[in-house]
Design an enzyme around this catalytic site. Sequence first.
Site, PDB file in Angstrom:
ATOM      1  CD  GLN A   1      44.671  41.729  32.044  1.00 46.90           C
ATOM      2  OE1 GLN A   1      44.052  42.615  31.481  1.00 46.90           O
ATOM      3  NE2 GLN A   1      45.794  41.945  32.679  1.00 46.90           N
TER       4      GLN A   1
ATOM      5  CE1 TYR B   1      46.315  40.394  39.086  1.00 46.03           C
ATOM      6  CE2 TYR B   1      47.933  38.869  39.977  1.00 46.03           C
ATOM      7  CZ  TYR B   1      47.631  40.061  39.365  1.00 46.03           C
ATOM      8  OH  TYR B   1      48.635  40.930  39.028  1.00 46.03           O
TER       9      TYR B   1
ATOM     10  CE  LYS C   1      43.744  43.613  40.753  1.00 43.94           C
ATOM     11  NZ  LYS C   1      44.970  44.131  41.368  1.00 43.94           N
TER      12      LYS C   1
END
Length: 187
Positions: A46, A131, A71
């Site tokens: 994602q 991110y 992240k």
Amino acid sequence: MQIIDTAIRDVKVFEPRVFGDQRGYFLETFRRDVFERSVGVVDFVQDNESKSHYGVLRGLHYQKPPYTQGKLVRVVWGEVLDVAVDIRKGSPTFGRHVAVRLDADSKRMLWVPRGFAHGFVVLSEEAVFAYKCDNYYAPEADAGIRWNDPALGIDWLVDRTKIEVSEKDAKQPLFAEVEGVCLTSDE
């Protein structure tokens, strides 16, 4: 790409080579082989992006197991102070944090591994923050720590009267209140 160690071994700064001329610039923002040599195998699933103005502070956020997230964060426009707090019980750096300035000019990125609470504050007039995450956002696992907890001792580099947080972030518990739900160092 240069990999820079921080005060917490698992948190890394990635500084890409930027090739520029009169037309503009080019850089690699992610390269799996370089990344995996430094931090191990990560499967990003994602990508997120936010835009904020000066003094906006987002964080300190994390997700509870089994939805923890790693992240890779960067600034597309502007400048932020990015902070990662170690919430891994049993870790030698439990409760400590790393704070790194990230900006669009240097193109530096910060790897925030699973087991860390994460937040940033905007130091420029505006900032666009992007991110990559290695796990999906799960609202039922959403958690956080209060940004201004004195026990963490984070210097956000912005006058506290100018910091703007969401209602949710203003009500996050103190670190001592969440220690019982922090991750173990092997999660």
